[in-house]
Design a protein around this motif. Structure first.
Motif, PDB file in Angstrom:
ATOM      1  N   ASN A  84      -4.003 -12.378   3.195  1.00  0.00           N
ATOM      2  CA  ASN A  84      -4.697 -11.196   3.723  1.00  0.00           C
ATOM      3  C   ASN A  84      -4.921 -10.124   2.659  1.00  0.00           C
ATOM      4  O   ASN A  84      -4.072  -9.905   1.795  1.00  0.00           O
ATOM      5  CB  ASN A  84      -3.922 -10.604   4.900  1.00  0.00           C
ATOM      6  N   PRO A  85      -6.057  -9.422   2.733  1.00  0.00           N
ATOM      7  CA  PRO A  85      -6.357  -8.371   1.758  1.00  0.00           C
ATOM      8  C   PRO A  85      -5.759  -7.034   2.180  1.00  0.00           C
ATOM      9  O   PRO A  85      -6.466  -6.038   2.353  1.00  0.00           O
ATOM     10  CB  PRO A  85      -7.893  -8.328   1.775  1.00  0.00           C
ATOM     11  N   SER A  86      -4.437  -7.007   2.358  1.00  0.00           N
ATOM     12  CA  SER A  86      -3.802  -5.766   2.807  1.00  0.00           C
ATOM     13  C   SER A  86      -2.375  -5.694   2.291  1.00  0.00           C
ATOM     14  O   SER A  86      -1.786  -6.704   1.891  1.00  0.00           O
ATOM     15  CB  SER A  86      -3.813  -5.669   4.342  1.00  0.00           C
ATOM     16  N   VAL A  87      -1.836  -4.476   2.320  1.00  0.00           N
ATOM     17  CA  VAL A  87      -0.456  -4.216   1.918  1.00  0.00           C
ATOM     18  C   VAL A  87       0.180  -3.371   3.014  1.00  0.00           C
ATOM     19  O   VAL A  87      -0.439  -2.436   3.526  1.00  0.00           O
ATOM     20  CB  VAL A  87      -0.397  -3.473   0.568  1.00  0.00           C
ATOM     21  N   GLY A  88       1.422  -3.685   3.371  1.00  0.00           N
ATOM     22  CA  GLY A  88       2.149  -2.881   4.347  1.00  0.00           C
ATOM     23  C   GLY A  88       2.143  -3.489   5.724  1.00  0.00           C
ATOM     24  O   GLY A  88       1.899  -4.672   5.913  1.00  0.00           O
ATOM     25  N   GLY A  89       2.415  -2.642   6.724  1.00  0.00           N
ATOM     26  CA  GLY A  89       2.575  -3.088   8.093  1.00  0.00           C
ATOM     27  C   GLY A  89       4.026  -2.906   8.516  1.00  0.00           C
ATOM     28  O   GLY A  89       4.874  -2.497   7.713  1.00  0.00           O
ATOM     29  N   PRO A  90       4.362  -3.186   9.777  1.00  0.00           N
ATOM     30  CA  PRO A  90       5.723  -2.974  10.266  1.00  0.00           C
ATOM     31  C   PRO A  90       6.774  -3.668   9.400  1.00  0.00           C
ATOM     32  O   PRO A  90       6.685  -4.861   9.148  1.00  0.00           O
ATOM     33  CB  PRO A  90       5.675  -3.568  11.680  1.00  0.00           C
ATOM     34  N   GLY A  91       7.776  -2.913   8.982  1.00  0.00           N
ATOM     35  CA  GLY A  91       8.825  -3.452   8.127  1.00  0.00           C
ATOM     36  C   GLY A  91       8.403  -3.576   6.680  1.00  0.00           C
ATOM     37  O   GLY A  91       9.149  -3.219   5.762  1.00  0.00           O
ATOM     38  N   LYS A  92       7.200  -4.051   6.441  1.00  0.00           N
ATOM     39  CA  LYS A  92       6.712  -4.261   5.087  1.00  0.00           C
ATOM     40  C   LYS A  92       6.402  -2.941   4.380  1.00  0.00           C
ATOM     41  O   LYS A  92       6.597  -2.801   3.160  1.00  0.00           O
ATOM     42  CB  LYS A  92       5.473  -5.154   5.114  1.00  0.00           C
ATOM     43  N   SER A  93       5.890  -1.957   5.119  1.00  0.00           N
ATOM     44  CA  SER A  93       5.583  -0.666   4.485  1.00  0.00           C
ATOM     45  C   SER A  93       6.862   0.009   3.999  1.00  0.00           C
ATOM     46  O   SER A  93       6.850   0.737   3.009  1.00  0.00           O
ATOM     47  CB  SER A  93       4.841   0.247   5.460  1.00  0.00           C
ATOM     48  N   HIS A  94       7.976  -0.234   4.705  1.00  0.00           N
ATOM     49  CA  HIS A  94       9.259   0.302   4.251  1.00  0.00           C
ATOM     50  C   HIS A  94       9.608  -0.277   2.874  1.00  0.00           C
ATOM     51  O   HIS A  94      10.100   0.440   1.993  1.00  0.00           O
ATOM     52  CB  HIS A  94      10.360  -0.048   5.249  1.00  0.00           C
ATOM     53  N   LEU A  95       9.350  -1.581   2.701  1.00  0.00           N
ATOM     54  CA  LEU A  95       9.620  -2.211   1.406  1.00  0.00           C
ATOM     55  C   LEU A  95       8.760  -1.597   0.300  1.00  0.00           C
ATOM     56  O   LEU A  95       9.241  -1.330  -0.806  1.00  0.00           O
ATOM     57  CB  LEU A  95       9.361  -3.714   1.490  1.00  0.00           C
ATOM     58  N   VAL A  96       7.478  -1.374   0.593  1.00  0.00           N
ATOM     59  CA  VAL A  96       6.577  -0.822  -0.425  1.00  0.00           C
ATOM     60  C   VAL A  96       7.023   0.577  -0.824  1.00  0.00           C
ATOM     61  O   VAL A  96       7.042   0.929  -2.013  1.00  0.00           O
ATOM     62  CB  VAL A  96       5.122  -0.805   0.080  1.00  0.00           C
ATOM     63  N   ARG A  97       7.377   1.399   0.173  1.00  0.00           N
ATOM     64  CA  ARG A  97       7.857   2.747  -0.121  1.00  0.00           C
ATOM     65  C   ARG A  97       9.145   2.710  -0.954  1.00  0.00           C
ATOM     66  O   ARG A  97       9.351   3.525  -1.847  1.00  0.00           O
ATOM     67  CB  ARG A  97       8.107   3.504   1.181  1.00  0.00           C
ATOM     68  N   GLU A  98      10.022   1.754  -0.663  1.00  0.00           N
ATOM     69  CA  GLU A  98      11.274   1.648  -1.416  1.00  0.00           C
ATOM     70  C   GLU A  98      11.024   1.161  -2.839  1.00  0.00           C
ATOM     71  O   GLU A  98      11.669   1.626  -3.796  1.00  0.00           O
ATOM     72  CB  GLU A  98      12.241   0.718  -0.682  1.00  0.00           C
ATOM     73  N   ILE A  99      10.103   0.220  -3.002  1.00  0.00           N
ATOM     74  CA  ILE A  99       9.712  -0.221  -4.343  1.00  0.00           C
ATOM     75  C   ILE A  99       9.228   0.972  -5.152  1.00  0.00           C
ATOM     76  O   ILE A  99       9.615   1.170  -6.311  1.00  0.00           O
ATOM     77  CB  ILE A  99       8.609  -1.296  -4.260  1.00  0.00           C
ATOM     78  N   ASP A 100       8.387   1.789  -4.533  1.00  0.00           N
ATOM     79  CA  ASP A 100       7.860   2.969  -5.221  1.00  0.00           C
ATOM     80  C   ASP A 100       8.961   3.962  -5.552  1.00  0.00           C
ATOM     81  O   ASP A 100       9.007   4.511  -6.656  1.00  0.00           O
ATOM     82  CB  ASP A 100       6.794   3.634  -4.346  1.00  0.00           C
ATOM     83  N   ALA A 101       9.864   4.195  -4.609  1.00  0.00           N
ATOM     84  CA  ALA A 101      10.941   5.165  -4.830  1.00  0.00           C
ATOM     85  C   ALA A 101      11.833   4.763  -5.996  1.00  0.00           C
ATOM     86  O   ALA A 101      12.356   5.619  -6.720  1.00  0.00           O
ATOM     87  CB  ALA A 101      11.776   5.304  -3.558  1.00  0.00           C
ATOM     88  N   LEU A 102      11.997   3.450  -6.199  1.00  0.00           N
ATOM     89  CA  LEU A 102      12.827   2.959  -7.299  1.00  0.00           C
ATOM     90  C   LEU A 102      12.094   2.954  -8.641  1.00  0.00           C
ATOM     91  O   LEU A 102      12.704   2.717  -9.680  1.00  0.00           O
ATOM     92  CB  LEU A 102      13.310   1.543  -6.989  1.00  0.00           C
ATOM     93  N   GLY A 103      10.775   3.190  -8.630  1.00  0.00           N
ATOM     94  CA  GLY A 103      10.005   3.193  -9.865  1.00  0.00           C
ATOM     95  C   GLY A 103       9.151   1.963 -10.054  1.00  0.00           C
ATOM     96  O   GLY A 103       8.667   1.702 -11.167  1.00  0.00           O
ATOM     97  N   GLY A 104       8.929   1.181  -8.962  1.00  0.00           N
ATOM     98  CA  GLY A 104       8.070   0.009  -9.039  1.00  0.00           C
ATOM     99  C   GLY A 104       6.596   0.369  -8.956  1.00  0.00           C
ATOM    100  O   GLY A 104       6.222   1.544  -8.853  1.00  0.00           O
ATOM    101  N   GLU A 105       5.738  -0.659  -8.967  1.00  0.00           N
ATOM    102  CA  GLU A 105       4.304  -0.442  -9.164  1.00  0.00           C
ATOM    103  C   GLU A 105       3.456  -0.696  -7.921  1.00  0.00           C
ATOM    104  O   GLU A 105       2.332  -0.196  -7.839  1.00  0.00           O
ATOM    105  CB  GLU A 105       3.814  -1.368 -10.285  1.00  0.00           C
ATOM    106  N   MET A 106       3.922  -1.456  -6.942  1.00  0.00           N
ATOM    107  CA  MET A 106       3.067  -1.897  -5.848  1.00  0.00           C
ATOM    108  C   MET A 106       2.416  -0.747  -5.102  1.00  0.00           C
ATOM    109  O   MET A 106       1.215  -0.786  -4.793  1.00  0.00           O
ATOM    110  CB  MET A 106       3.848  -2.776  -4.875  1.00  0.00           C
TER     111      MET A 106
END
Length: 626
Positions: free
Chosen positions: A48-70
């Motif tokens: 799918n051409p998308s990022v995030g969604g239930p549960g998954k958006s929490h992961l993306v936000r956490e990746i960002d908070a740690l200094g990741g790129e997604m």
């Protein structure tokens, strides 16, 4: 070997896991090499051409908070965003973005190629090099298809769905990675040869159809949400213009076509060996499993701004192309749909994640880490989260530093990894909010408050991010302190002021914090009592903290109780067979997983509370004896 072939860390694969792993390792100062089958498909979105969604958006936000790129890349490539579950509490609010998938790839490729300490090469890895050193097996590098031998102090396996990949499209079956890419056929045998247990999983994707062949008048437009936030805590502004998606449905005619051709479905005729994802079934599985359901919803999603390819979300299939064409034309709006790429299933090898430590290091093979779908997960977000942690821990191991291990109470990343290494998985693992028992304190909005200090400690949080974070945290603390200090009494003047604002009377003295917990809108109280204006993100945290204060405190008490079990460490070489009061099944499970703590042991399937009690008594007796 020449110095040009010696690296601190080699990352195999440049999908979402590999990209985050390589960026983390390089940014932490390690000389890193990332290897990919194709430089043109770095961070590809084959589904799918998308990022995030239930549960998954929490992961993306956490990746960002740690200094990741997604999160940063998703924001830049975003063409639509929506905040989901807004009718429920903030614990399950979820951001989902449609991305221009080709722009997302370009952004990630450009980022990799311009990162210091990082080399990017197009090479197929066929073998891991291992050696026996002082009684332990250690990975020392990789062998490539070209015959090149590349040395490294650590190797991160992030091979996605390419390990012995096999495409299945009706009666057509051939070796391939996703989207027609080359598979990695020999590497699986190398992993088995060094003693790793592999599983066989399956995933799939729907057809892509030509936008020009869709009658949008027969579908429902799904517009973006202009108020939806960004993924990254660094993104200051998102594009005002958003591209719509469209909603349509299958019907009984669709289902009849599929039922008439189930005998040609690879899932029914034995062609597919791998286990597929329960939470993202193919359309033929839906029809077979839910025969009474009259329709299934489908979302028509643009693959990008400069292509006519449309992704039919909800229509994953491995039926033959002629059947796909037949059932698509029964759907409102798709009567004249032209397929540009047919849907297909893909089978692939992956590691049994019970072979991993909580650091994502492979047990028994020093220097080897694994991340992403090669650990039995599904989804871009789950892969990226693992890649980030594997990259951090490989870099810290080389430096002789303690690993970063996120607990279940720290974030969804901690839940994800603990589930994998403690419980294992019998199907492609998908993150959902229901998996997090502490989800009220693990919201997507507070990911930075939870994890940015951890990212700073490992060296991934830049000075710019840290300055923004400390300013935000300071503003939240100051606002909460002011609200708790300011108290109101039920005087005539106060009651009249509240009544004019539509706020129910006080009845008893209370702080502004208590009043905010009752009324919920800081802006109303700010206007009444001359409070300072707050930035939207600061105000959101203040309001949630007040509104859910009692529930949050209860959850923090639960976390504290569990942390006492997590702090009870179990020696790495503990002999469970020597504990005669343990049930045989429990001893076998504990010996296989080798939990690091009583807390982790309590989450192993097949280990009962009685077994934990026996273990606690035995450990306490051993402690007193020693």
């Amino acid at each position: 070997m020449s110095s040009s072939t010696n690296y601190d860390i080699i990352v195999i694969g440049a999908g979402h896991a590999g990209v985050e792993a390589a960026l983390a390792a390089a940014r932490m100062g390690r000389r890193t090499l990332i290897l990919t089958l194709s430089l043109d498909n770095i961070a590809m979105m084959p589904c799918n051409p998308s990022v995030g969604g239930p549960g998954k958006s929490h992961l993306v936000r956490e990746i960002d908070a740690l200094g990741g790129e997604m999160g940063l890349a998703a924001d830049r490539a975003s063409i639509q965003r929506r905040l989901l579950n807004t009718g429920k509490g903030p614990a399950v609010h979820a951001l989902r973005m449609q991305a221009d998938k080709f722009l997302y790839q370009h952004i990630m490729k450009e980022t990799l190629e311009n990162t210091e300490n990082l080399d990017v090469r197009q090479l197929l890895v066929t073998e891991l090099i291992t050696e026996e050193r002082t009684g332990e097996k250690r990975v020392t590098g990789v062998v490539c298809e070209t015959g090149e031998r590349l040395a490294a102090r650590a190797v991160i396996l992030a091979a996605g769905t390419y390990l012995r990949g096999r495409i299945i499209l009706g009666e057509t079956v051939y070796d391939s990675g996703p989207n027609g890419q080359r598979p990695a056929m020999a590497l699986s045998e190398s992993l088995r040869a060094i003693g790793l247990k592999l599983m066989r999983f399956k995933t799939g994707t729907p057809a892509r159809i030509d936008r020009r062949s869709i009658d949008f008048a027969k579908t429902s437009m799904q517009e973006g949400d202009p108020a939806a936030p960004a993924f990254s805590f660094l993104t200051e502004e998102m594009p005002a213009e958003q591209t719509p998606c469209w909603l349509t449905y299958t019907n009984e005619e669709t289902h009849a076509v599929i039922r008439a051709n189930l005998h040609r479905a690879p899932m029914a005729n034995g062609v597919i060996e791998g286990i597929g994802p329960r939470y993202c079934p193919s359309v033929e599985t839906k029809i077979a499993r839910f025969p009474d359901k009259e329709r299934h919803q489908l979302f028509l999603e643009p693959e990008g701004l400069h292509t006519n390819e449309m992704y039919v979300q909800g229509m994953s299939t491995s039926l033959p192309t002629d059947v796909q064409e037949a059932f698509l034309t029964t759907i409102p709006g798709l009567e004249h749909a032209r397929i540009m790429r047919p849907g297909y299933a893909i089978e692939y090898d992956c590691l049994d994640p019970l072979q991993l430590e909580a650091t994502l290091a492979v047990k028994g093979i020093a220097g080897l880490y694994s991340a992403g779908q090669s650990n039995g997960t599904s989804g871009y977000e789950e892969a990226a989260a693992q890649g980030l942690i594997a990259g951090i821990n490989a870099a810290r191991s080389i430096a002789g530093e303690e690993p970063l291990i996120l607990r279940r109470s720290d974030g969804y990343i901690g839940v994800l990894i603990d589930d994998l290494v403690t419980k294992g998985t019998e199907e492609p693992y998908r993150m959902m909010t229901s998996r997090a028992e502490y989800r009220l304190v693990l919201r997507q909005d507070n990911a930075d408050l939870r994890l940015t200090p951890r990212g700073r400690a490992v060296g991934l949080v830049t000075d710019e991010r840290w300055a923004r974070f400390t300013a935000k945290r300071g503003a939240i603390d100051a606002a909460l302190r002011l609200l708790r200090e300011r108290r109101l009494s039920p005087s005539a003047e106060t009651e009249a002021l509240l009544a004019d604002a539509g706020i129910s009377p006080l009845r008893v003295p209370m702080s502004l914090f208590a009043l905010l917990s009752r009324e919920g809108d800081y802006r109303v109280l700010a206007a009444l009592f001359d409070l300072p204006a707050l930035a939207d993100d600061v105000r959101e945290e203040v309001e949630i903290t007040a509104r859910y204060d009692g529930y949050i405190r209860k959850q923090e008490e639960q976390i504290a109780r569990m942390e006492r079990l997590e702090s009870r460490r179990i020696p790495a070489e503990f002999d469970y067979a020597a504990v005669t009061s343990l049930r045989l099944e429990a001893a076998e499970k504990l010996s296989a997983v080798r939990p690091r703590s009583i807390g982790q042991a309590s989450r192993i399937s097949g280990v009962s509370p009685a077994d934990i009690s026996v273990l606690l008594v035995y450990l306490e007796r051993a402690r007193r004896t020693s």
